[in-house]
Structures are given as C-alpha cells and as structure tokens.
Scaffold this motif. Structure first.
Motif, mmCIF file in Angstrom:
data_model
loop_
_atom_site.group_PDB
_atom_site.id
_atom_site.type_symbol
_atom_site.label_atom_id
_atom_site.label_comp_id
_atom_site.label_asym_id
_atom_site.label_seq_id
_atom_site.Cartn_x
_atom_site.Cartn_y
_atom_site.Cartn_z
ATOM 1 N N SER A 88 -1.420 12.339 6.616
ATOM 2 C CA SER A 88 -1.783 11.015 7.115
ATOM 3 C C SER A 88 -0.599 10.050 7.019
ATOM 4 O O SER A 88 -0.260 9.363 7.977
ATOM 5 N N GLY A 89 0.026 10.014 5.834
ATOM 6 C CA GLY A 89 1.136 9.085 5.645
ATOM 7 C C GLY A 89 2.337 9.415 6.516
ATOM 8 O O GLY A 89 2.948 8.524 7.126
ATOM 9 N N LEU A 90 2.694 10.697 6.591
ATOM 10 C CA LEU A 90 3.855 11.083 7.387
ATOM 11 C C LEU A 90 3.623 10.840 8.873
ATOM 12 O O LEU A 90 4.532 10.420 9.601
ATOM 13 N N PHE A 91 2.386 11.079 9.329
ATOM 14 C CA PHE A 91 2.098 10.836 10.739
ATOM 15 C C PHE A 91 2.151 9.341 11.054
ATOM 16 O O PHE A 91 2.628 8.945 12.124
ATOM 17 N N LEU A 92 1.654 8.501 10.137
ATOM 18 C CA LEU A 92 1.688 7.067 10.378
ATOM 19 C C LEU A 92 3.122 6.532 10.356
ATOM 20 O O LEU A 92 3.466 5.617 11.111
ATOM 21 N N TYR A 137 5.414 15.335 14.020
ATOM 22 C CA TYR A 137 4.398 16.321 14.389
ATOM 23 C C TYR A 137 4.267 16.480 15.902
ATOM 24 O O TYR A 137 4.049 17.586 16.404
ATOM 25 N N LEU A 138 4.373 15.366 16.630
ATOM 26 C CA LEU A 138 4.151 15.440 18.072
ATOM 27 C C LEU A 138 5.225 16.256 18.781
ATOM 28 O O LEU A 138 4.955 16.885 19.810
ATOM 29 N N ASP A 139 6.449 16.257 18.244
ATOM 30 C CA ASP A 139 7.518 17.051 18.873
ATOM 31 C C ASP A 139 7.204 18.544 18.816
ATOM 32 O O ASP A 139 7.380 19.265 19.806
ATOM 33 N N VAL A 140 6.728 19.002 17.658
ATOM 34 C CA VAL A 140 6.447 20.434 17.516
ATOM 35 C C VAL A 140 5.085 20.796 18.095
ATOM 36 O O VAL A 140 4.790 21.986 18.301
ATOM 37 N N ALA A 141 4.219 19.792 18.353
ATOM 38 C CA ALA A 141 2.907 20.086 18.916
ATOM 39 C C ALA A 141 3.003 20.615 20.345
ATOM 40 O O ALA A 141 2.032 21.192 20.857
ATOM 41 N N GLN A 142 4.155 20.436 20.977
ATOM 42 C CA GLN A 142 4.331 20.928 22.337
ATOM 43 C C GLN A 142 4.650 22.418 22.378
ATOM 44 O O GLN A 142 4.584 23.044 23.440
ATOM 45 N N ASP A 143 4.996 22.991 21.235
ATOM 46 C CA ASP A 143 5.336 24.413 21.174
ATOM 47 C C ASP A 143 4.054 25.249 21.221
ATOM 48 O O ASP A 143 3.082 24.944 20.521
ATOM 49 N N PRO A 144 4.025 26.329 21.999
ATOM 50 C CA PRO A 144 2.800 27.158 22.080
ATOM 51 C C PRO A 144 2.378 27.764 20.756
ATOM 52 O O PRO A 144 1.187 27.996 20.533
#
Length: 333
Positions: A288-292, A298-305
């Motif tokens: 939670s803290g790191l995402f805020l 997280y969003l950069d790696v969320a694009q990886d399959p």
C-alpha cells in the motif's frame, strides 16, 4: 531595592505562580480522569439523561449476531469479523462496517485503474489485478488488522476483569442479594468493557429475557471460555440446586489458575505473536505504502505477461503463510 533584584523577585513570583497553576490544572485533569474511569460508558450515558432503552440501543450497535451460525469458510469468516467488531467496541453495526470496507476497496480499485489510464499505462489484466489487490489491501486488509488488534486488547482486558467481577458477584450472593441484584452490582462497580456488558444483560432481563439466556448471549458475543463456564455453572445450579456462591468460588479459583497459566503462555509466546503480527501486516503496509509513493514501481512491471501468474502466486503464498502463522500462534489454554 535595586531594579535588578526587583526584576529577579518578580520573575521568581511569576515562576511560582505558573508552577502552582500548572499543578492545579494537572491535579484537576487527573482527578477528572480518575472519576471518569471509575464508571463505565453505560453509566455515563445514563447519567447524561439517556433512557435505558436508548442506551441499550446505542451499546448494541453491532447486534444481532447474524453470522454466528454461518457454515463454510465464508460464513465463519463473516462470524469472526462480526465478533471482532463487537469486541472492539466500535459504535457501528457490523454489516455497515463490512459494507464500508467493501465500498472502500472498490473505490480504491477504481481510482487506481483511472489513475493508471490517465498516466498512460495500458489497462490489461495485470493492471486490473494489481489495482484489485491494492484496493483490498487498503480498504479491507489494513482495517481488519487494526480492528483485530483493538478487539484482542479488549478481550484481554475482559479476561483480566472477569475474576474480579466474579468475586464481587460472589460477595453479593453471600450478603443476601439475588442473582439480578448481584449482577447490578457489577454494572456499578466494574469498568468497561465488562461493566457495560453486564449492563446490557440487565437491560435484556428487564425487557423480559431469562437471565441465563442474556448471559449466554454475552458469552456468544465475546467467545470467552471463562464467561461460558460462568453461564454453565448458573444453569447447572438452577437445574440441580446447591450453593451457588460455593460453586462460583470454586469456579473463580479455576479461572484464576487458568489465567495464570494463560499469562505464562502469552509471555513465552510473545515473540512469536509479535512476529506473526509483523509478518501479517507488513506485506499489506508495504504494497500500500510503496504504491502510494511510487505507483510506477508496480505499474511498469504490470505490463509484462509474466506478471499475472507471478503476482497471483505471491498472493496465494501470502494467504498460505497467513493461515499457517495463525494456526501456529492459536494456543489453547
């Protein structure tokens, strides 16, 4: 008298005056605080002019106990959440708190998805999965950890108070009071949470409920074995007869010995319980803290399959660890 000496005398007098005023203020605050602690919440509300019906309604915000007989994993989870709400003393019905946590999780999830779209990230299954986990961590996980912590402290205080309350109840019986009058002594002599809980029992009895049924409801709300044994003792004595004061004296000795053993077990397992708390809360607080602070982490790696199965595996491992730790620290005395 020289001006220097006169100034010094004035400063000393000012210091003494401020010191005395501060002492008087601190004494008044401490006296008021001790008077406030001497009575429980129910008595304060009655003293403020509220009727017993309104007081009972406000104290029973988390009733009725809808999920007590829930079957299956979901039913038991809902029952545990509601029992934590009751034990925490939060002045809101349990279903409203659960609804607020669900809406909060959904709101955080939607905000994360919209924010990712505005920032130019592609909205795929990985980003939606990430948003859902972040929403559940912020809207559901962290509130449940806090609620469970508050409930645990109040349950511990309840266990510490109960042997004292039992002694007061026994003295009331030996002095000639009936059971209802002895219970009334507890509502006047005990602090929260026990004082208000016995007050609710008396209110239920005043509205027509049986004493044993009202006490059984209190035992079900808190899930404490000491209260359950007290209710069983009253029921057995009511059916078979005997000296209730003597029965409860023996019960008080058993409860005190169990409490002594329980405190020893808690002391020996304190390191493990604190480790369990940290390991349970730290992943939720971290994600939670790191995402805020840095959503792109997280969003950069969320694009990886590979993110979808990898992140799902982490969530599964977290829950496996969570339930394993809970089983390890769930010590029965």
């Amino acid at each position: 008298m020289s001006p220097t000496i006169a100034r010094l005398v004035v400063l000393i007098l000012l210091f003494v005056a401020v010191f005395l005023l501060a002492e008087l203020a601190i004494s008044a605050v401490r006296r008021r605080s001790s008077e406030t602690r001497a009575i429980n919440k129910r008595l304060r509300m009655i003293e403020g002019g509220m009727g017993r019906e309104l007081v009972s309604s406000k104290l029973r915000k988390s009733q009725p106990f809808e999920f007590a007989s829930g079957n299956g994993f979901i039913g038991k989870a809902l029952a545990n959440i509601q029992q934590s709400v009751i034990a925490s003393g939060v002045a809101m019905p349990a279903h409203q708190i659960m609804l607020a946590m669900a809406l909060g999780s959904a709101l955080v999830t939607v905000i994360v998805i919209i924010g990712a779209a505005i920032a130019g990230y592609a909205i795929n299954f990985g980003s939606v999965q990430l948003a859902l986990v972040v929403g559940l961590a912020i809207g559901l996980g962290i509130p449940l950890v806090i609620l469970s912590r508050i409930a645990s402290k109040r349950r511990q205080k309840m266990q510490e108070q109960f042997p004292v309350a039992l002694d007061i109840f026994i003295r009331g019986l030996r002095s000639g009071h009936p059971v209802s009058s002895a219970l009334d002594l507890l509502t006047k002599e005990m602090e929260d949470p026990l004082g208000s809980e016995f007050g609710l029992v008396l209110d239920e009895v005043a509205y027509g409920a049986d004493v044993r049924d009202a006490l059984q409801s209190m035992a079900d709300r808190w899930g404490l074995e000491d209260i359950q044994m007290f209710v069983v003792s009253l029921s057995v004595q009511n059916e078979t007869g005997g000296n209730l004061a003597e029965i409860l004296t023996n019960l008080s000795s058993v409860i005190r010995e169990r409490t002594s053993m329980y405190m020893k077990v808690r002391a020996l397992s304190s390191e493990g319980r604190m480790t369990a708390l940290v390991l349970t809360a730290l992943p939720l607080l971290t994600i939670s803290g790191l995402f805020l602070l840095n959503p792109s982490f997280y969003l950069d790696v969320a694009q990886d399959p590979i993110f979808v199965p990898g992140f799902l595996g982490l969530v599964v491992l977290y829950f496996i660890g969570f339930f394993t730790i809970r089983r390890m620290i769930d010590l029965k005395v």
